[in-house]
Motif scaffolding. Sequence first.
Motif, short mmCIF file in Angstrom:
data_model
loop_
_atom_site.label_atom_id
_atom_site.label_comp_id
_atom_site.label_asym_id
_atom_site.label_seq_id
_atom_site.Cartn_x
_atom_site.Cartn_y
_atom_site.Cartn_z
N SER A 30 0.84 -1.21 0.00
CA SER A 30 0.00 0.00 0.00
C SER A 30 0.87 1.26 0.00
CB SER A 30 -0.96 0.00 1.19
OG SER A 30 -0.26 0.10 2.40
N THR B 229 -1.76 3.52 -1.87
CA THR B 229 -3.17 3.15 -1.70
C THR B 229 -3.42 2.83 -0.23
OG1 THR B 229 -2.67 0.84 -2.23
CG2 THR B 229 -3.39 2.24 -4.06
N GLU B 230 -4.66 2.67 0.11
CA GLU B 230 -5.02 2.38 1.50
C GLU B 230 -4.62 0.94 1.88
OE1 GLU B 230 -8.94 2.23 4.42
OE2 GLU B 230 -9.12 3.10 2.42
N ASP B 231 -4.13 0.80 3.08
CA ASP B 231 -3.81 -0.53 3.60
C ASP B 231 -5.03 -1.05 4.34
OD1 ASP B 231 -2.86 -2.83 4.73
OD2 ASP B 231 -1.31 -1.86 5.94
N TYR B 232 -5.80 -1.89 3.68
CA TYR B 232 -7.03 -2.43 4.27
C TYR B 232 -6.76 -3.41 5.40
CZ TYR B 232 -9.47 -0.15 0.46
OH TYR B 232 -9.96 0.79 -0.41
N ASN C 64 -4.58 -2.71 7.84
CA ASN C 64 -3.94 -1.94 8.89
C ASN C 64 -4.80 -1.96 10.15
OD1 ASN C 64 -2.40 -0.31 10.46
ND2 ASN C 64 -2.66 1.53 9.22
#
Length: 123
Positions: free
Chosen positions: A111, A116-119, A121
């Motif tokens: 990410s 991009t977003e770290d889903y 996290n």
Amino acid sequence: MDLLGLLYEEDDIKIWCSEMIDFKTEWRCFIRYKEILDIRRYKGDWDTKIDVKVVENAIDSFISQPNSYALDFGINKSGETILVEVNDGHSLGTYGLSSAHYAKFLSARWSELTQTEDYLNFN
């Protein structure tokens, strides 16, 4: 010989080398978002102990660290914990890390690289 073909005379490349160290054991420390995710032995004696304070000090000292990476440490015959190398978290083997932790580890770095977003996290 590892660098043969990669060096050019006009390049000013610094290469750091240390003295040879005989390690009893080597450990891989998986770091995710500046926290130890796991520590796995990958070579040597099973009965040595890694000094976690040394690992934590290395993490604190690493100013520009990525979201995930590995710190490899060796334990010498005197029991000292010595940093061997740092490896980027985008393409490392698991060394026995659980699949859930490995997915979070890879996701953190991927990410960051792709912005991009770290889903994954979360704890």
